[in-house]
Design a protein around this motif. Structure first.
Motif, PDB file in Angstrom:
ATOM      1  N   THR A 166      -7.935   1.119  -2.415  1.00 55.71           N
ATOM      2  CA  THR A 166      -8.299   0.779  -1.032  1.00 55.71           C
ATOM      3  C   THR A 166      -8.492   2.057  -0.228  1.00 55.71           C
ATOM      4  OG1 THR A 166      -5.950   0.460  -0.509  1.00 55.71           O
ATOM      5  CG2 THR A 166      -7.233  -1.517  -0.945  1.00 55.71           C
TER       6      THR A 166
ATOM      7  N   THR B  26       2.224   5.551   5.558  1.00 57.57           N
ATOM      8  CA  THR B  26       1.361   6.635   6.057  1.00 57.57           C
ATOM      9  C   THR B  26       2.194   7.871   6.402  1.00 57.57           C
ATOM     10  OG1 THR B  26       1.579   6.092   8.404  1.00 57.57           O
ATOM     11  CG2 THR B  26      -0.142   4.916   7.170  1.00 57.57           C
TER      12      THR B  26
ATOM     13  N   THR C 147      -3.677  -1.118  -5.087  1.00 57.04           N
ATOM     14  CA  THR C 147      -3.274  -2.029  -4.011  1.00 57.04           C
ATOM     15  C   THR C 147      -3.532  -3.451  -4.531  1.00 57.04           C
ATOM     16  OG1 THR C 147      -4.280  -0.330  -2.600  1.00 57.04           O
ATOM     17  CG2 THR C 147      -3.324  -2.240  -1.493  1.00 57.04           C
TER      18      THR C 147
ATOM     19  N   THR D 104      -1.953   9.635   3.201  1.00 57.90           N
ATOM     20  CA  THR D 104      -2.747   8.799   4.122  1.00 57.90           C
ATOM     21  C   THR D 104      -2.184   9.006   5.525  1.00 57.90           C
ATOM     22  OG1 THR D 104      -3.358   7.176   2.477  1.00 57.90           O
ATOM     23  CG2 THR D 104      -3.260   6.389   4.747  1.00 57.90           C
TER      24      THR D 104
ATOM     25  N   LYS E  84      -5.537   4.555  -0.954  1.00 56.39           N
ATOM     26  CA  LYS E  84      -4.408   4.051  -1.738  1.00 56.39           C
ATOM     27  C   LYS E  84      -4.917   3.593  -3.097  1.00 56.39           C
ATOM     28  CE  LYS E  84      -1.186   4.529   1.363  1.00 56.39           C
ATOM     29  NZ  LYS E  84       0.073   5.272   1.168  1.00 56.39           N
TER      30      LYS E  84
ATOM     31  N   ALA F 238       3.079  10.834   0.096  1.00 59.88           N
ATOM     32  CA  ALA F 238       1.899  10.132   0.630  1.00 59.88           C
ATOM     33  C   ALA F 238       1.151  11.000   1.637  1.00 59.88           C
ATOM     34  CB  ALA F 238       2.344   8.829   1.294  1.00 59.88           C
TER      35      ALA F 238
ATOM     36  N   GLY G 282       0.836  -1.209   0.000  1.00 55.87           N
ATOM     37  CA  GLY G 282       0.000   0.000   0.000  1.00 55.87           C
ATOM     38  C   GLY G 282       0.861   1.246   0.000  1.00 55.87           C
ATOM     39  N   TYR G 283       1.528   1.510  -1.125  1.00 55.85           N
ATOM     40  CA  TYR G 283       2.380   2.703  -1.229  1.00 55.85           C
ATOM     41  C   TYR G 283       1.670   3.810  -2.027  1.00 55.85           C
ATOM     42  CZ  TYR G 283       6.082  -0.929  -0.644  1.00 55.85           C
ATOM     43  OH  TYR G 283       6.860  -1.981  -0.246  1.00 55.85           O
ATOM     44  N   THR G 284       1.231   3.448  -3.240  1.00 54.24           N
ATOM     45  CA  THR G 284       0.734   4.450  -4.187  1.00 54.24           C
ATOM     46  C   THR G 284      -0.602   5.031  -3.738  1.00 54.24           C
ATOM     47  OG1 THR G 284       1.802   3.173  -5.929  1.00 54.24           O
ATOM     48  CG2 THR G 284       0.181   4.808  -6.635  1.00 54.24           C
ATOM     49  N   GLU G 285      -0.761   6.327  -3.970  1.00 54.66           N
ATOM     50  CA  GLU G 285      -2.027   6.996  -3.654  1.00 54.66           C
ATOM     51  C   GLU G 285      -2.548   7.674  -4.917  1.00 54.66           C
ATOM     52  OE1 GLU G 285      -1.753   9.515  -0.231  1.00 54.66           O
ATOM     53  OE2 GLU G 285      -0.931   7.893   1.012  1.00 54.66           O
TER      54      GLU G 285
ATOM     55  N   MET H 242       6.650   8.808  -4.108  1.00 56.49           N
ATOM     56  CA  MET H 242       6.007   8.069  -3.023  1.00 56.49           C
ATOM     57  C   MET H 242       6.014   8.833  -1.700  1.00 56.49           C
ATOM     58  SD  MET H 242       7.153   4.312  -1.996  1.00 56.49           S
ATOM     59  CE  MET H 242       7.694   3.766  -3.543  1.00 56.49           C
TER      60      MET H 242
ATOM     61  N   LEU I 169       1.374  -0.689   4.791  1.00 54.01           N
ATOM     62  CA  LEU I 169       0.800   0.623   4.481  1.00 54.01           C
ATOM     63  C   LEU I 169       1.744   1.774   4.824  1.00 54.01           C
ATOM     64  CD1 LEU I 169      -2.096   1.483   3.478  1.00 54.01           C
ATOM     65  CD2 LEU I 169      -2.526   2.136   5.848  1.00 54.01           C
TER      66      LEU I 169
END
Ligand SMILES: Cc1cc2nc3c(=O)[nH]c(=O)nc-3n(C[C@H](O)[C@H](O)[C@H](O)COP(=O)(O)OP(=O)(O)OC[C@H]3O[C@@H](n4cnc5c(N)ncnc54)[C@H](O)[C@@H]3O)c2cc1C
Length: 384
Positions: free
Chosen positions: A208, A170, A157, A139, A154, A137, A124-127, A134, A168
């Motif tokens: 996600t 964050t 995922t 989140t 995200k 982020a 769960g890296y990409t937003e 990266m 994840l």
């Protein structure tokens, strides 16, 4: 140094083929393709039950005594059979990252659970607003007593619909690279939502969403605000240690097809196949070098980026060239009875389109190589 092709697996090749012939089922391939899944739960359970996932891992974390070379040879057979194993690949990357950055408790719980096939960890890296960059982020994870509360979204995922945990990334404070923290979040936690996203490659990935998701501090991986150090290690395992959509036997099958179709005497065809064979060899050696560094306990930063860049672009070159070689019918998909090579090239072509995007785009790989190997200035200044 030994440059013999497939040197590491040669001793296991026959046994691995026998294992594959006995256990792999063609309906799993159909099932993965029709669902767009890059993971098959039945196959995953089988690999765990045979100790193949646990091969080469330390015994104290659940490692099995199955020979690692045999396990790798089996994984290659599975890949060549047309089955994707992304659920295991992302889990494997995170387990290696945990080995280097996790607490003893995380190692003693997550690693054995994953090697038993019970924990499947996705990335769960990409937003929606940050992919290559990266560290942007958004989140957010906010402390609440001995827990954290996570809110955000995200993108891509992959395999979250079949996984048990998401690794994840964050934001826990403002400094861009120094305000990031990782958590291992159960995908069945209250407030986690998984929605499908379908790609041109026929893959189902996911968006996600995290709304007020509470996790204990024991789910944190690495230091608070130390996420950048964790991701730098995690990315090394994503690049150059596994072969995206490169299919080891496809070129041989295409050469057989060319012989059967009587086109192999055409010098243009022979030249094209020879170029692809050279690409395959270079891709194999670059990947072997990155894997060799990893096995020796090193972190192949630049070498992994070289392998990822070359392998993914070579796969695209190969599949595009084979589509041309096979002619108009090559675009028929696997369900068409007349599809040459059972539609494998058409499927591989669509799949390899995304190889130069995920795990870091080709532009980002070139930037890492230019800066790391040649000492050239970065196109985007580093932010801290
Ligand atoms: C099929 C698929 C599966 C994926 N699975 C996952 C997953 O499981 N988990 C996960 O976290 N992510 C996943 N991703 C996301 C993937 O890692 C990102 O798509 C990728 O990092 C690019 O980010 P982006 O899409 O936001 O594009 P952007 O970063 O917006 O890039 C757009 C374009 O700009 C270029 N660019 C950006 N920055 C620079 C720069 N500094 N210099 C030169 N060019 C630049 C890029 O190369 C690209 O061509 C997946 C993606 C795909 C397509």
């Amino acid at each position: 140094m030994d440059f013999t092709p497939h040197d590491a697996f040669a001793a296991h090749r026959e046994a691995a083929r026998a294992w594959a012939a006995e256990h792999l089922k063609p309906e799993w391939v159909d099932d993965e393709r029709l669902r767009g899944a890059h993971h098959h739960p039945e196959l995953h359970r089988l690999l765990a039950a045979h100790g193949l996932l646990a091969a080469g891992w330390p015994a104290e974390y659940g490692g099995s005594d199955v020979d690692r070379g045999f396990a790798d040879a089996v994984f290659e057979e599975i890949h060549d059979y047309g089955l994707a194993q992304d659920g295991w690949i992302t889990t494997w990357m995170v387990l290696h990252t945990l080995l280097r950055t996790g607490t003893e408790e995380q190692k003693r719980t997550m690693i054995p659970a994953a090697l038993r096939g019970e924990a499947i960890i996705v990335l769960g890296y990409t937003e929606p607003g940050s992919g290559s960059d990266m560290a942007a982020a958004r989140t957010r994870a906010v402390p609440d007593g001995d827990h954290w509360v996570i809110d955000g979204a995200k993108m891509f995922t992959s395999t979250a619909d079949q996984g048990t945990h998401v690794f994840l990334l964050t934001r826990t404070s403002e400094p861009k690279n120094r305000g990031l923290t990782f958590f291992l979040v159960p995908l069945d936690a209250s407030g986690v939502e998984v929605q499908p996203v379908h790609t041109v490659g026929g893959q189902r990935t996911n968006a996600t969403f995290y709304t007020g998701v509470r996790v204990p501090d024991s789910a944190r991986v690495g230091a608070v605000d130390g996420g950048w150090d964790v991701v730098r290690i995690a990315m090394v395992f994503e690049r150059g240690t596994r072969n995206g959509n490169h299919r080891p036997g496809l070129l041989d099958r295409a050469a057989s097809w060319a012989r059967d179709a009587g086109v192999v005497d055409d010098p243009g065809v022979a030249e094209q196949l020879a170029r692809l064979a050279i690409d395959e060899e270079v891709a194999r050696l670059l990947t072997a070098r990155a894997e060799w560094i990893t096995r020796d306990g090193g972190l192949p930063g630049v070498e992994g980026s070289m392998a990822k860049l070359f392998t993914s672009e070579a796969a695209q070159r190969q599949h595009a060239a084979l589509l041309d070689l096979l002619g108009a019918e090559a675009v028929l998909d696997q369900r068409a009875p007349d599809a040459p090579l059972a539609g494998e090239v058409e499927f591989a072509f669509r799949n390899s389109l995304v190889d130069t995007i995920y795990g870091g785009t080709s532009e980002i790989m070139r930037e890492i190589i230019a800066a790391g190997r040649l000492g050239l200035p970065r196109s985007r200044p580093k932010e801290r």
